[in-house]
Scaffold this active site. Sequence first.
Site, short mmCIF file in Angstrom:
data_model
loop_
_atom_site.label_atom_id
_atom_site.label_comp_id
_atom_site.label_asym_id
_atom_site.label_seq_id
_atom_site.Cartn_x
_atom_site.Cartn_y
_atom_site.Cartn_z
CE1 TYR A 312 4.15 -2.92 6.17
CE2 TYR A 312 6.34 -1.94 5.57
CZ TYR A 312 5.69 -2.97 5.88
OH TYR A 312 6.11 -4.12 5.87
CB CYS A 338 -4.74 -4.74 -13.19
SG CYS A 338 -6.03 -4.00 -14.06
#
Length: 412
Positions: A312, A338
């Site tokens: 957020y 990744c």
Amino acid sequence: MLMEFSGGKYFIDGLEVHHLAEKYGTPVYIYSASAIMERYHQVKMQLGGYEIKLMYACKALTNPVILKLFKSLGAGLDAVSVEEMELGLRAGFRADDIIFTPSMVGDEDYDRAVEAGVRINVGDLPALKYMNERHPEYPVCLRINPHVFAGGHHKISVGHEHSKFGISIHQIDEVLDLVKSGNINVTGLHMHVGSDIQEDEQYLYALEVLFSAAKNFKELSYIDIGSGYKISYRTGEASSDLEKIGFFIQEKRKKLELILNRKIELLTEPGKILVSEAGYFLCTVNTVKDSPSKTFVGVNTGFNHLIRPMLYDAWHDIVNVSNPKGSLERVDVVGYICETDTFASDRELPAARKGDLLVFRNAGAYGFNMGSNYNSKFRPPEVLILDGKDYLIRRRENMDDLLRSVVDPNVF
């Protein structure tokens, strides 16, 4: 105590940051007990002192040693799962000092909470009906949704009309009918509008709604005003005016006590405000990569250890403790996962070099607790500094930890 810079070095509670990194390795979470204790007493005094009880919202940081620290300070516990409830009981909290505030859980969780004897905060009508049928007369608290959008991000705003949390204030008549016709013992009323409340007026309005609704419950013994108080993530950023809020709730309580003709206990559930600034996350620069458009500073961690910036858009100040006087450069600080795991975009930092030690401030809340083993990475250790000494309170995970719960049926 916040991190200090002296003699060209950074210190946390008198301990040199580089020494801590060398002793425990990186990445690592470091917590200051003195900062937690100072913040706890500050918040309590500003909100009313002995007139209010702080129920630590342990979802912010549930290490059992931290729970014991809060218990020693006289705090209660806000648990949002039966697992947190169990951690609290094992840490020594009395059942009546724990309030269980679940969201959309199954009936069995309410059964376990009743069996444990904790306070139960009910946030939806189906659960209230279940408590009426299965556990009549068991004291319950009602979580009211006041329909206020107040959090610092839409993902952490939980008191608005489209939120899953709480019983809508527009359903209060239905609640009263159910209480009148059933065997529901409403002893508490609660609200929580979200984390990182941006404007005090939003919160005060929600409190007005809560105290107004409370007049309908004649057997009420406590009001839980939730939390979500704003802290300063950036230098100069405003934070919640706790003294103003404290004065408001004390006045509201006095008026409610006159109406109900009984003493009303006040509870609040601070979490982030108590532990965020007390926590530091240390990591090491793996590589510095220049591209035609920007420079990437890659570190030996990722959103598997600190997801808030990706989840957020949370801001964490980042300090290059290895090169504090270096020339400033605009860089992206990124992780080794990744996936796109960017901690900071276009951030101005002293020039970073391979092997430099970086420190993320305000990492005590929702850091380790929201960590994961994504990419099969190990979760980092946690260290507590108390009275000038450092204590390992959770070791670094290893490969055995990743395999501990695996059951191999040997079919291949």
